[in-house]
Design an enzyme around this catalytic site. Structure first.
Site, mmCIF file in Angstrom:
data_model
loop_
_atom_site.group_PDB
_atom_site.id
_atom_site.type_symbol
_atom_site.label_atom_id
_atom_site.label_comp_id
_atom_site.label_asym_id
_atom_site.label_seq_id
_atom_site.Cartn_x
_atom_site.Cartn_y
_atom_site.Cartn_z
ATOM 1 N N ASN A 119 -0.129 -2.054 2.468
ATOM 2 C CA ASN A 119 -1.175 -2.326 1.482
ATOM 3 C C ASN A 119 -0.704 -1.933 0.091
ATOM 4 O O ASN A 119 0.050 -0.980 -0.083
ATOM 5 C CB ASN A 119 -2.481 -1.598 1.862
ATOM 6 C CG ASN A 119 -2.597 -0.222 1.227
ATOM 7 O OD1 ASN A 119 -3.011 -0.105 0.057
ATOM 8 N ND2 ASN A 119 -2.218 0.812 1.964
ATOM 9 N N PHE A 123 -6.216 1.194 -5.546
ATOM 10 C CA PHE A 123 -7.485 1.893 -5.822
ATOM 11 C C PHE A 123 -8.579 0.941 -6.340
ATOM 12 O O PHE A 123 -9.228 1.199 -7.352
ATOM 13 C CB PHE A 123 -7.303 3.016 -6.860
ATOM 14 C CG PHE A 123 -6.469 4.180 -6.439
ATOM 15 C CD1 PHE A 123 -6.174 4.423 -5.110
ATOM 16 C CD2 PHE A 123 -5.990 5.074 -7.397
ATOM 17 C CE1 PHE A 123 -5.389 5.515 -4.727
ATOM 18 C CE2 PHE A 123 -5.216 6.168 -7.030
ATOM 19 C CZ PHE A 123 -4.916 6.384 -5.695
ATOM 20 N N SER A 184 -0.533 8.035 -3.670
ATOM 21 C CA SER A 184 -0.577 6.594 -3.427
ATOM 22 C C SER A 184 0.599 5.935 -4.125
ATOM 23 O O SER A 184 0.882 6.220 -5.290
ATOM 24 C CB SER A 184 -1.876 6.001 -3.961
ATOM 25 O OG SER A 184 -1.749 4.592 -4.027
ATOM 26 N N ASN A 186 0.683 2.926 -5.049
ATOM 27 C CA ASN A 186 0.223 1.689 -5.691
ATOM 28 C C ASN A 186 -0.369 1.853 -7.082
ATOM 29 O O ASN A 186 -0.915 0.906 -7.633
ATOM 30 C CB ASN A 186 -0.784 0.990 -4.774
ATOM 31 C CG ASN A 186 -0.175 0.693 -3.415
ATOM 32 O OD1 ASN A 186 0.950 0.186 -3.347
ATOM 33 N ND2 ASN A 186 -0.882 1.030 -2.346
ATOM 34 N N THR A 187 -0.313 3.062 -7.634
ATOM 35 C CA THR A 187 -0.705 3.271 -9.029
ATOM 36 C C THR A 187 0.539 3.772 -9.752
ATOM 37 O O THR A 187 1.057 4.834 -9.397
ATOM 38 C CB THR A 187 -1.849 4.301 -9.149
ATOM 39 O OG1 THR A 187 -3.005 3.775 -8.491
ATOM 40 C CG2 THR A 187 -2.199 4.602 -10.600
ATOM 41 N N LYS A 241 -3.340 15.652 -1.124
ATOM 42 C CA LYS A 241 -2.768 14.677 -0.174
ATOM 43 C C LYS A 241 -1.378 14.273 -0.633
ATOM 44 O O LYS A 241 -1.203 13.845 -1.774
ATOM 45 C CB LYS A 241 -3.671 13.451 -0.055
ATOM 46 C CG LYS A 241 -3.154 12.453 0.990
ATOM 47 C CD LYS A 241 -4.220 11.476 1.393
ATOM 48 C CE LYS A 241 -3.719 10.473 2.406
ATOM 49 N NZ LYS A 241 -4.758 9.531 2.820
ATOM 50 N N ASN A 270 0.138 10.370 3.238
ATOM 51 C CA ASN A 270 -0.266 9.048 2.760
ATOM 52 C C ASN A 270 0.687 8.007 3.356
ATOM 53 O O ASN A 270 1.515 8.329 4.206
ATOM 54 C CB ASN A 270 -0.219 9.035 1.219
ATOM 55 C CG ASN A 270 -1.296 8.143 0.628
ATOM 56 O OD1 ASN A 270 -1.497 7.010 1.106
ATOM 57 N ND2 ASN A 270 -2.000 8.610 -0.387
HETATM 58 C C1 LIG Z 1 -5.648 -0.548 3.367
HETATM 59 C C2 LIG Z 1 -5.403 0.908 3.157
HETATM 60 C C3 LIG Z 1 -5.955 1.533 2.032
HETATM 61 C C4 LIG Z 1 -5.732 2.889 1.807
HETATM 62 N N1 LIG Z 1 -6.305 3.478 0.719
HETATM 63 C C5 LIG Z 1 -6.159 4.814 0.542
HETATM 64 C C6 LIG Z 1 -6.805 5.473 -0.532
HETATM 65 O O1 LIG Z 1 -7.535 4.874 -1.323
HETATM 66 N N2 LIG Z 1 -6.601 6.811 -0.669
HETATM 67 C C7 LIG Z 1 -5.820 7.536 0.194
HETATM 68 O O2 LIG Z 1 -5.687 8.750 0.021
HETATM 69 N N3 LIG Z 1 -5.211 6.932 1.224
HETATM 70 C C8 LIG Z 1 -5.364 5.605 1.423
HETATM 71 N N4 LIG Z 1 -4.758 5.005 2.488
HETATM 72 C C9 LIG Z 1 -3.877 5.814 3.359
HETATM 73 C C10 LIG Z 1 -4.609 6.348 4.594
HETATM 74 O O3 LIG Z 1 -5.661 7.203 4.234
HETATM 75 C C11 LIG Z 1 -3.624 7.096 5.505
HETATM 76 O O4 LIG Z 1 -3.121 8.224 4.816
HETATM 77 C C12 LIG Z 1 -2.453 6.234 5.935
HETATM 78 O O5 LIG Z 1 -2.852 4.902 6.154
HETATM 79 C C13 LIG Z 1 -1.784 6.759 7.199
HETATM 80 O O6 LIG Z 1 -2.693 6.806 8.279
HETATM 81 P P1 LIG Z 1 -2.796 5.631 9.401
HETATM 82 O O7 LIG Z 1 -1.396 5.380 9.886
HETATM 83 O O8 LIG Z 1 -3.707 6.182 10.450
HETATM 84 O O9 LIG Z 1 -3.368 4.455 8.709
HETATM 85 C C14 LIG Z 1 -4.951 3.645 2.726
HETATM 86 C C15 LIG Z 1 -4.417 3.019 3.863
HETATM 87 C C16 LIG Z 1 -4.642 1.675 4.083
HETATM 88 C C17 LIG Z 1 -4.052 1.026 5.321
#
Ligand SMILES: Cc1cc2nc3c(=O)[nH]c(=O)nc-3n(C[C@H](O)[C@H](O)[C@H](O)COP(=O)(O)O)c2cc1C
Length: 366
Positions: A119, A123, A184, A186-187, A241, A270
């Site tokens: 992704n 944000f 993140s 992406n910023t 985080k 993350n």
């Molecule tokens: C589509 C998407 C959007 C995410 N947006 C955020 C976010 O806004 N803030 C954040 O701290 N982590 C974000 N994450 C990261 C998740 O909170 C998590 O740390 C990461 O996906 C690893 O866990 P998982 O393998 O169970 O998905 C996002 C993940 C995905 C897939």
């Protein structure tokens, strides 16, 4: 049932566009939250928690240690439904001081063979003011609410502190803990806030603000979540985080700052900018920019949690997140030293049954 029937239907929504499927699922849960009886019916199937799962971490009581990770319900629109699906806590956000649309679409990609997602949402969120208004409309949710805050894209890096502090002020009364997102991918520039100098400045400012807000009775009272935060007058817990792509040396420096400033815990991890562990069929999508989550993160997150635990001697609570696709993956994070876990991508590939199975598995182990 989920994998054979529901998942293929969800994948077909929006002609295979992963973000459309995500939005429709979220809005379905939101609608369901409003239908009298629907949440309790769902809760009977998924939400009943086996005995012995509850625990208190950084002064907050969690009915189960399995939480929903940030990013799934950024604007907090379906909060009653998550408890009914078996989650013991939810982290909303990441939200920013300014509302923002995020990156151009497409920005969410399913790597099905690898049970992974890339992704680059950036944000996309309605802003911290709108989230505060929405949270004001909920009663007691019956579980602790974490609120993840990040930097608005329009805010230059040198003004980042003010941007985070603004969101903390607006949201303080509604959260049981706050997650400072400096990881993140992406910023632009955001992850440089993990450097010791920047991080010290940011966390010190947030801590001062939390201390000031905690002496203001109006601001301190927890109005969403459970109100289960630590004793009256104590500042609410602030966690950091981190990215899975930091070197061990960079993690150690970061932990030094976190200990010095007195953060309540670390959320690890993350998404990764790495692309290892992908199935050959998913290689074409590997070139898409963004953060990778799901199965390829399982090893990395467990290793990171173990390193943090060893480095801090277990003194700093850890929320383990990354690549929980199976109850054993959650156990591995606990074995590595996590006190709580979160998941997101596992929900996409395995459905809500994963949460129920993980709760039962952990209860048996405990
Ligand atoms: C589509 C998407 C959007 C995410 N947006 C955020 C976010 O806004 N803030 C954040 O701290 N982590 C974000 N994450 C990261 C998740 O909170 C998590 O740390 C990461 O996906 C690893 O866990 P998982 O393998 O169970 O998905 C996002 C993940 C995905 C897939």
């Amino acid at each position: 049932m989920y994998r054979r029937v529901i998942r293929p239907l969800l994948y077909r929504l929006g002609k295979g566009d992963a973000e459309v499927a995500h939005e429709q699922t979220l809005h379905g849960l939101r609608r369901l939250s409003r239908v009298p009886g629907a949440v309790s019916a769902l809760s009977r199937s998924y939400g009943s928690l086996p005995a012995g799962l509850a625990r208190t971490v950084f002064g907050v009581r969690f009915p189960s240690p399995v939480g929903l990770a940030a990013g799934m319900d950024k604007n907090g629109i379906a909060l009653p439904a998550w408890r009914a699906l078996g989650f013991g806590f939810v982290e909303v956000g990441t939200v920013t001081a300014h509302p923002q649309p995020g990156n151009p679409k497409p920005r969410l990609f399913r790597l099905v063979e690898s049970e992974a997602v890339i992704n680059r949402m950036g944000f996309n969120n309605l802003g911290s003011e709108a989230l505060a208004q929405r949270l004001a409309g909920y009663g007691d949710l019956g579980y602790p609410l974490g609120i993840s805050i990040g930097k608005s894209k329009v805010t230059p890096l040198e003004d980042a502190v003010e941007d985070y502090v603004t969101s903390l002020q607006r949201l303080y009364r509604y959260g049981d803990y706050f997650a400072v997102n400096v990881s993140s991918p992406n910023t632009p520039g955001l992850r440089s806030l993990q450097d010791a100098g920047h991080l010290r400045e940011l966390l010190t400012a947030l801590h001062h603000e939390a201390a000031a807000l905690s002496t203001d009775p109006g601001a301190r009272r927890t109005e969403a979540g459970t109100g289960a935060a630590s004793g009256a007058g104590d500042p609410k817990p602030i966690l950091v985080k981190i990215a899975p792509d930091l070197t061990e040396q960079a993690i150690d420096e970061l932990l030094g700052v976190c200990t010095e400033v007195g953060v309540a815990g670390i959320i690890a991890t993350n998404t990764t900018i790495g692309r290892t562990g992908l199935a050959p069929a998913d290689e074409p999508l590997a070139t898409e920019a963004g953060g990778l989550s799901g199965q390829p993160l399982t090893e990395i997150s467990a290793k990171t949690v173990a390193h943090i635990y060893a480095e801090t001697g277990g003194a700093l609570p850890i929320i383990g997140v990354g690549g929980i696709l199976d109850p054993n993956d959650a156990s591995r994070l606990f074995d590595a030293g996590a006190s709580l876990v979160q998941l997101y991508t596992g929900l996409i590939y395995r459905g809500p049954g994963l949460v129920r199975r993980t709760n039962r598995h952990l209860a048996r182990q405990l």
